[in-house]
Design an enzyme around this catalytic site. Structure first.
Site, PDB file in Angstrom:
ATOM      1  N   LYS A  35      -4.474  15.919  53.294  1.00 57.28           N
ATOM      2  CA  LYS A  35      -5.775  16.406  53.786  1.00 57.28           C
ATOM      3  C   LYS A  35      -5.993  16.109  55.263  1.00 57.28           C
ATOM      4  O   LYS A  35      -6.664  16.865  55.943  1.00 57.28           O
ATOM      5  CB  LYS A  35      -6.908  15.810  52.957  1.00 57.28           C
ATOM      6  CG  LYS A  35      -7.070  14.324  53.162  1.00 57.28           C
ATOM      7  CD  LYS A  35      -8.094  13.732  52.214  1.00 57.28           C
ATOM      8  CE  LYS A  35      -8.288  12.275  52.515  1.00 57.28           C
ATOM      9  NZ  LYS A  35      -8.649  11.467  51.350  1.00 57.28           N
ATOM     10  N   ARG A 130     -17.526   5.020  43.958  1.00 58.44           N
ATOM     11  CA  ARG A 130     -17.559   6.445  44.258  1.00 58.44           C
ATOM     12  C   ARG A 130     -17.356   7.128  42.906  1.00 58.44           C
ATOM     13  O   ARG A 130     -18.159   6.909  42.008  1.00 58.44           O
ATOM     14  CB  ARG A 130     -16.521   6.810  45.324  1.00 58.44           C
ATOM     15  CG  ARG A 130     -16.877   8.135  46.023  1.00 58.44           C
ATOM     16  CD  ARG A 130     -15.929   8.483  47.156  1.00 58.44           C
ATOM     17  NE  ARG A 130     -14.597   8.856  46.656  1.00 58.44           N
ATOM     18  CZ  ARG A 130     -13.570   9.132  47.465  1.00 58.44           C
ATOM     19  NH1 ARG A 130     -13.726   9.092  48.787  1.00 58.44           N
ATOM     20  NH2 ARG A 130     -12.393   9.459  46.956  1.00 58.44           N
TER      21      ARG A 130
HETATM   22  C1  PLP Z   1      -7.697  10.578  51.112  1.00 63.37           C
HETATM   23  C2  PLP Z   1      -7.405  10.073  49.770  1.00 63.37           C
HETATM   24  C3  PLP Z   1      -6.279   9.260  49.560  1.00 63.37           C
HETATM   25  C4  PLP Z   1      -5.338   8.831  50.659  1.00 63.37           C
HETATM   26  O1  PLP Z   1      -5.925   7.909  51.524  1.00 63.37           O
HETATM   27  P1  PLP Z   1      -5.114   7.253  52.739  1.00 63.37           P
HETATM   28  O2  PLP Z   1      -6.008   6.202  53.256  1.00 63.37           O
HETATM   29  O3  PLP Z   1      -4.877   8.356  53.721  1.00 63.37           O
HETATM   30  O4  PLP Z   1      -3.842   6.735  52.196  1.00 63.37           O
HETATM   31  C5  PLP Z   1      -6.019   8.860  48.258  1.00 63.37           C
HETATM   32  N1  PLP Z   1      -6.829   9.215  47.236  1.00 63.37           N
HETATM   33  C6  PLP Z   1      -7.911   9.989  47.403  1.00 63.37           C
HETATM   34  C7  PLP Z   1      -8.740  10.361  46.241  1.00 63.37           C
HETATM   35  C8  PLP Z   1      -8.249  10.444  48.684  1.00 63.37           C
HETATM   36  O5  PLP Z   1      -9.332  11.212  48.830  1.00 63.37           O
END
Ligand code: PLP
Length: 356
Positions: A35, A130
């Site tokens: 993302k 969350r």
């Molecule tokens: C963005 C996200 C991650 C990854 O997070 P990082 O800090 O980039 O490793 C993992 N799980 C969910 C649900 C996310 O939204």
């Protein structure tokens, strides 16, 4: 020249190889999270070449974009599914994250309509508050209800930490996730494919030697792209942390005071900045701003210092810069997560791919 992000896919691959090995050594597989770069196709391909099996994104648009651009990997929508996007979720994503049986029923019906089997990762809240089930009775009732659904398949239990509440992953809370997962396994009589213990902050737990047995998956973005131990807020020795370099053009260079003159109120974007009096300084303006980046960047030029930014202007103190900065010059900045993320969603920024 438009501001440009120089993306070094070889460095990303280098980081990915290290992370995959570290995780595989403790029995954990990895979903690479896309993302931050809006599922950039070259970066997705680089991740797959490194041996990543799953790509995970929080936006269905990005997942559709990957599918339509030939990215051939299992794709996870790692955001609680909105009922209104169920048809696209089933069409483009192999698995989605869920915490509501009524949405799961919609996914089931849609999967049957499309002649597919859609995988479900149920979410469990360990206290970051969350998404996710919070009561085992509610979770297990969902698991029981899912037994009657043949369009969906219960594939895993996942959790999120370090997001809303900033709660850190620990051996204790992730052990709890494994316990809750085994309640599900007892209920279904079948092993879960994934027990997904969080994001890059959980990767830090492996580095500390504190990852409990039983966690089988992590979803990692940040550490792949910046080589950071996100929990400690430090770079991991031996990893690359300059995969994303912003390049912008200098449009003004002038000697001015370091403190604004006149009665002060709010500045751009609701900020109330403070200033240190360092006398007259040489200031450069770069034509990029908070629409496109954030200030979690470091100038590549030694001695240069970021002063601030409004929507379209980035101000840099170049008084002590080793180079004599002039209008028309380019300046480069090593970006961290927020700056990089914005640069990929900004339509005003170009991309350039570098392999070296
Ligand atoms: C963005 C996200 C991650 C990854 O997070 P990082 O800090 O980039 O490793 C993992 N799980 C969910 C649900 C996310 O939204």
């Amino acid at each position: 020249m438009r501001a440009t992000v120089n993306i070094n896919t070889d460095k990303i691959k280098y980081n990915a190889a290290i992370i995959l090995k570290t995780c595989h050594d403790v029995g954990i597989d990895v979903a690479a999270v896309t993302k931050m770069h809006s599922a950039d196709i070259n970066i997705c391909s680089a991740l797959l070449e490194s041996g990543v099996k799953y790509l995970a994104d929080s936006r269905i648009e990005n997942i559709a974009y990957m599918s339509e651009n030939g990215i051939d990997a299992e794709k996870w929508l790692m955001r609680i599914v909105a009922p209104s996007i169920v048809p696209d979720v089933v069409k483009y994503a192999d698995m989605s994250f869920n915490s509501d049986i009524s949405t799961i029923r919609l996914l089931n019906d849609e999967a049957n309509r499309q002649g597919k089997k859609h995988k479900i990762m149920l979410m469990w809240d360990l206290g970051d508050l969350r998404e996710g089930y919070f009561e085992t009775a509610h979770l297990l009732s969902c698991v029981r209800d899912m037994k009657d659904l043949d369009g969906v398949e219960l594939s895993g239990l996942g959790t999120n930490l370090s997001c809303y509440g900033g709660v850190k992953p620990t051996r204790t809370n992730l052990t709890r996730l494994v316990e809750v997962a085994s309640m599900i396994e007892n209920e279904t009589g079948r092993k879960l494919d994934h027990i997904s213990g969080g994001n890059s902050t959980s990767y830090s737990l492996i580095l500390e030697g504190n990852m409990p047995e039983g966690i089988t998956n992590l979803r990692i973005g940040d550490s792949f792209y910046f080589g950071r131990d996100v929990k400690k807020r430090e770079y991991i020795p031996g990893m690359k942390n300059d995969c994303f370099i912003l390049e912008g053009e200098v449009v003004e260079v002038k000697i001015k005071p370091s403190v604004p003159i006149g009665e002060r109120g709010y500045a751009a974007l609701n900020s109330l900045p403070e200033f240190e009096d360092r006398g007259m300084i040489k200031r450069a303006i770069i034509s990029v701003g908070k629409q496109d980046i954030d200030l979690d960047m470091t100038p590549i030029d030694e001695g240069a210092l970021i002063l601030g930014a409004s929507s379209d202007h980035l101000l840099v103190d170049v008084t002590d810069c080793t180079r004599d900065i002039k209008v028309g010059d380019k300046m480069q900045f090593n970006m961290l997560y927020t700056a990089t993320m914005r640069s990929f969603t900004s339509k005003y920024i170009d991309k350039r791919y570098i392999n070296e």
